[in-house]
Design a protein around this motif. Structure first.
Motif, PDB file in Angstrom:
ATOM      1  N   ASP A 261     -12.350 -25.913   1.703  1.00  0.00           N
ATOM      2  CA  ASP A 261     -11.775 -26.993   0.891  1.00  0.00           C
ATOM      3  C   ASP A 261     -10.885 -26.481  -0.227  1.00  0.00           C
ATOM      4  O   ASP A 261     -10.081 -27.234  -0.783  1.00  0.00           O
ATOM      5  N   GLY A 262     -11.018 -25.212  -0.576  1.00  0.00           N
ATOM      6  CA  GLY A 262     -10.172 -24.654  -1.625  1.00  0.00           C
ATOM      7  C   GLY A 262     -10.411 -23.170  -1.780  1.00  0.00           C
ATOM      8  O   GLY A 262     -11.464 -22.636  -1.395  1.00  0.00           O
ATOM      9  N   LEU A 263      -9.407 -22.489  -2.336  1.00  0.00           N
ATOM     10  CA  LEU A 263      -9.435 -21.040  -2.515  1.00  0.00           C
ATOM     11  C   LEU A 263      -9.028 -20.718  -3.955  1.00  0.00           C
ATOM     12  O   LEU A 263      -8.009 -21.206  -4.440  1.00  0.00           O
ATOM     13  N   ILE A 264      -9.853 -19.918  -4.637  1.00  0.00           N
ATOM     14  CA  ILE A 264      -9.545 -19.501  -6.007  1.00  0.00           C
ATOM     15  C   ILE A 264      -9.366 -17.987  -6.012  1.00  0.00           C
ATOM     16  O   ILE A 264     -10.271 -17.238  -5.628  1.00  0.00           O
ATOM     17  N   LEU A 265      -8.197 -17.551  -6.448  1.00  0.00           N
ATOM     18  CA  LEU A 265      -7.880 -16.121  -6.521  1.00  0.00           C
ATOM     19  C   LEU A 265      -7.821 -15.707  -7.989  1.00  0.00           C
ATOM     20  O   LEU A 265      -7.217 -16.391  -8.812  1.00  0.00           O
ATOM     21  N   CYS A 266      -8.444 -14.576  -8.307  1.00  0.00           N
ATOM     22  CA  CYS A 266      -8.418 -14.066  -9.676  1.00  0.00           C
ATOM     23  C   CYS A 266      -8.048 -12.590  -9.636  1.00  0.00           C
ATOM     24  O   CYS A 266      -8.626 -11.833  -8.853  1.00  0.00           O
ATOM     25  N   GLY A 267      -7.066 -12.188 -10.442  1.00  0.00           N
ATOM     26  CA  GLY A 267      -6.683 -10.779 -10.492  1.00  0.00           C
ATOM     27  C   GLY A 267      -6.214 -10.251  -9.158  1.00  0.00           C
ATOM     28  O   GLY A 267      -6.530  -9.129  -8.764  1.00  0.00           O
ATOM     29  N   THR A 268      -5.444 -11.076  -8.445  1.00  0.00           N
ATOM     30  CA  THR A 268      -4.970 -10.643  -7.125  1.00  0.00           C
ATOM     31  C   THR A 268      -3.686  -9.839  -7.254  1.00  0.00           C
ATOM     32  O   THR A 268      -3.130  -9.687  -8.334  1.00  0.00           O
ATOM     33  N   SER A 269      -3.199  -9.327  -6.129  1.00  0.00           N
ATOM     34  CA  SER A 269      -2.079  -8.388  -6.130  1.00  0.00           C
ATOM     35  C   SER A 269      -0.982  -8.851  -5.174  1.00  0.00           C
ATOM     36  O   SER A 269      -1.280  -9.458  -4.144  1.00  0.00           O
ATOM     37  N   GLY A 270       0.250  -8.548  -5.520  1.00  0.00           N
ATOM     38  CA  GLY A 270       1.356  -8.774  -4.604  1.00  0.00           C
ATOM     39  C   GLY A 270       1.450  -7.587  -3.657  1.00  0.00           C
ATOM     40  O   GLY A 270       0.534  -7.322  -2.887  1.00  0.00           O
ATOM     41  N   VAL A 271       2.528  -6.842  -3.735  1.00  0.00           N
ATOM     42  CA  VAL A 271       2.641  -5.595  -2.960  1.00  0.00           C
ATOM     43  C   VAL A 271       2.081  -4.487  -3.844  1.00  0.00           C
ATOM     44  O   VAL A 271       2.698  -4.101  -4.833  1.00  0.00           O
ATOM     45  N   PHE A 272       0.895  -3.999  -3.528  1.00  0.00           N
ATOM     46  CA  PHE A 272       0.228  -3.020  -4.391  1.00  0.00           C
ATOM     47  C   PHE A 272       0.954  -1.674  -4.333  1.00  0.00           C
ATOM     48  O   PHE A 272       1.249  -1.175  -3.241  1.00  0.00           O
ATOM     49  N   PRO A 273       1.263  -1.081  -5.503  1.00  0.00           N
ATOM     50  CA  PRO A 273       2.014   0.179  -5.523  1.00  0.00           C
ATOM     51  C   PRO A 273       1.340   1.297  -4.728  1.00  0.00           C
ATOM     52  O   PRO A 273       0.106   1.394  -4.712  1.00  0.00           O
ATOM     53  N   ASN A 274       2.163   2.101  -4.060  1.00  0.00           N
ATOM     54  CA  ASN A 274       1.759   3.338  -3.367  1.00  0.00           C
ATOM     55  C   ASN A 274       0.995   3.137  -2.049  1.00  0.00           C
ATOM     56  O   ASN A 274       0.671   4.105  -1.370  1.00  0.00           O
ATOM     57  N   VAL A 275       0.704   1.890  -1.681  1.00  0.00           N
ATOM     58  CA  VAL A 275      -0.056   1.648  -0.450  1.00  0.00           C
ATOM     59  C   VAL A 275       0.718   2.140   0.779  1.00  0.00           C
ATOM     60  O   VAL A 275       0.160   2.825   1.643  1.00  0.00           O
ATOM     61  N   ALA A 276       2.014   1.813   0.829  1.00  0.00           N
ATOM     62  CA  ALA A 276       2.827   2.182   2.003  1.00  0.00           C
ATOM     63  C   ALA A 276       2.837   3.697   2.225  1.00  0.00           C
ATOM     64  O   ALA A 276       2.756   4.163   3.364  1.00  0.00           O
ATOM     65  N   GLU A 277       2.896   4.467   1.117  1.00  0.00           N
ATOM     66  CA  GLU A 277       2.912   5.935   1.258  1.00  0.00           C
ATOM     67  C   GLU A 277       1.533   6.484   1.635  1.00  0.00           C
ATOM     68  O   GLU A 277       1.434   7.524   2.278  1.00  0.00           O
ATOM     69  N   LEU A 278       0.483   5.788   1.206  1.00  0.00           N
ATOM     70  CA  LEU A 278      -0.871   6.301   1.458  1.00  0.00           C
ATOM     71  C   LEU A 278      -1.323   6.099   2.896  1.00  0.00           C
ATOM     72  O   LEU A 278      -2.093   6.900   3.416  1.00  0.00           O
ATOM     73  N   VAL A 279      -0.852   5.039   3.554  1.00  0.00           N
ATOM     74  CA  VAL A 279      -1.315   4.733   4.915  1.00  0.00           C
ATOM     75  C   VAL A 279      -1.145   5.944   5.850  1.00  0.00           C
ATOM     76  O   VAL A 279      -2.121   6.397   6.461  1.00  0.00           O
ATOM     77  N   PRO A 280       0.072   6.533   5.980  1.00  0.00           N
ATOM     78  CA  PRO A 280       0.204   7.671   6.908  1.00  0.00           C
ATOM     79  C   PRO A 280      -0.582   8.907   6.478  1.00  0.00           C
ATOM     80  O   PRO A 280      -1.081   9.660   7.322  1.00  0.00           O
ATOM     81  N   VAL A 281      -0.725   9.123   5.150  1.00  0.00           N
ATOM     82  CA  VAL A 281      -1.483  10.278   4.638  1.00  0.00           C
ATOM     83  C   VAL A 281      -2.943  10.175   5.079  1.00  0.00           C
ATOM     84  O   VAL A 281      -3.526  11.130   5.614  1.00  0.00           O
ATOM     85  N   LEU A 282      -3.528   9.001   4.889  1.00  0.00           N
ATOM     86  CA  LEU A 282      -4.936   8.801   5.244  1.00  0.00           C
ATOM     87  C   LEU A 282      -5.127   8.792   6.757  1.00  0.00           C
ATOM     88  O   LEU A 282      -6.119   9.325   7.274  1.00  0.00           O
ATOM     89  N   GLU A 283      -4.148   8.223   7.482  1.00  0.00           N
ATOM     90  CA  GLU A 283      -4.193   8.238   8.956  1.00  0.00           C
ATOM     91  C   GLU A 283      -4.239   9.671   9.486  1.00  0.00           C
ATOM     92  O   GLU A 283      -5.026  10.000  10.374  1.00  0.00           O
TER      93      GLU A 283
END
Length: 310
Positions: free
Chosen positions: A132-154
């Motif tokens: 019936d509803g969704l409440i978001l608190c302290g959420t994020s847009g495009v979180f910094p450094n995520v794109a670079e971390l994906v291949p490193v962790l993979e």
């Protein structure tokens, strides 16, 4: 208020998730499922839980795998399992089924803070039907450094290092977050401008930053972040779910307001009703600032009431 302790098998098939259902003394008017953030646990929300109970809402909350009482009981803080980034989302689905079985036919809302807001966004895209509803608190847009971390962790996982801890990657993900805090005295000052809240967070035995997630768990965390970006995420969320999106404008997780509005815009562009509330001068945990926490919680309750009244 009364509460029951519950436990259930995690989607990861290795952990037992610890959960609680808090019941108001009056006849319940709805259910709020509360989803906590990274490195903390659900009893940090007792002020909010009591307030929601007083307003007539059943509150269901658990401690995620690798977190809180779930991890304390098992001794497993660093390994979130090998079942992928939907693990915590699937566990929230199990808890929803438990609470809705006990309290059928009540309006159902989900509140998520920080990583919990990311889980809630994943959840609304996968299991939004009947929400019936969704409440978001302290959420994020495009979180910094995520794109670079994906291949490193993979790469590390491919090399068989999935169960090791990579502090450099963790620091790349979270280490920058005090940059805008004047006179920061701890690495967690970005959480709140109230030093008592930061100290309480540091001294809480159910919060754990000493045993960080391993490489595979961190990979699942960033993959989850990656799955909730853009209108391609928002269009998976049913347009029937109204959203209340709130944050502090000094919160690095929400890119100091920019990421918060990005999320609201993705939702608005895909036909959702979304209300955005940004608190000036406040950092990440707006619900723990003693000067505004009642206002924050009243805003949530007003939003829920407005949905129920419709």
């Amino acid at each position: 208020m009364s509460f029951q302790e519950k436990s259930f098998k995690s989607f990861n098939e290795q952990d037992t998730v610890q959960a609680w259902i808090y019941t108001p003394i009056r006849k319940p008017r709805g259910i709020v499922q509360l989803v906590h953030g990274f490195g903390e646990h659900s009893r940090r929300y007792l002020h909010m839980i009591l307030k929601l109970n007083e307003a007539g809402f059943v509150v269901a909350a658990d401690d995620h795998v690798g977190h809180g009482k779930t991890a304390s009981d098992s001794g497993n803080w660093s390994d979130w399992g090998d079942k992928g980034y939907m693990t915590m989302t699937e566990d929230e689905h199990t808890l929803r089924k438990i609470v809705q079985e006990e309290y059928p036919n009540l309006p159902y809302f989900m509140y998520g803070h920080s990583m919990g807001s990311m889980i809630a966004r994943c959840y609304a895209a996968a299991y939004g039907k009947g929400m019936d509803g969704l409440i978001l608190c302290g959420t994020s847009g495009v979180f910094p450094n995520v794109a670079e971390l994906v291949p490193v962790l993979e790469k590390e996982i491919d090399e068989g290092k999935g169960k090791e801890i990579d502090l450099a990657s963790l620091d790349k993900l979270l280490g920058w977050m005090t940059k805008r805090c004047e006179n920061a005295t701890t690495a967690n000052d970005w959480i709140c401008g109230d030093p008592d809240v930061v100290a309480d967070h540091a001294n809480d035995p159910f919060n754990n930053f000493k045993t960080p997630p391993n490489v595979r768990s961190l990979y699942h965390f960033v993959k989850m972040m990656d799955s909730i970006v853009g209108t391609q995420w928002a269009e998976k969320v049913p347009t029937s779910i109204p959203v209340y999106n709130m944050a502090g404008d000094q919160d690095p997780v929400g890119q100091y307001g920019e990421g918060v509005y990005a999320v609201s815009n993705w939702l608005a562009e895909t036909g959702h009703k979304v209300k955005t509330k940004v608190y000036p001068g406040k950092r990440h945990e707006i619900h723990n600032y003693r000067d505004i926490r009642d206002e924050v919680e009243d805003g949530m309750i007003d939003f829920i009431n407005s949905v129920i009244e419709k």
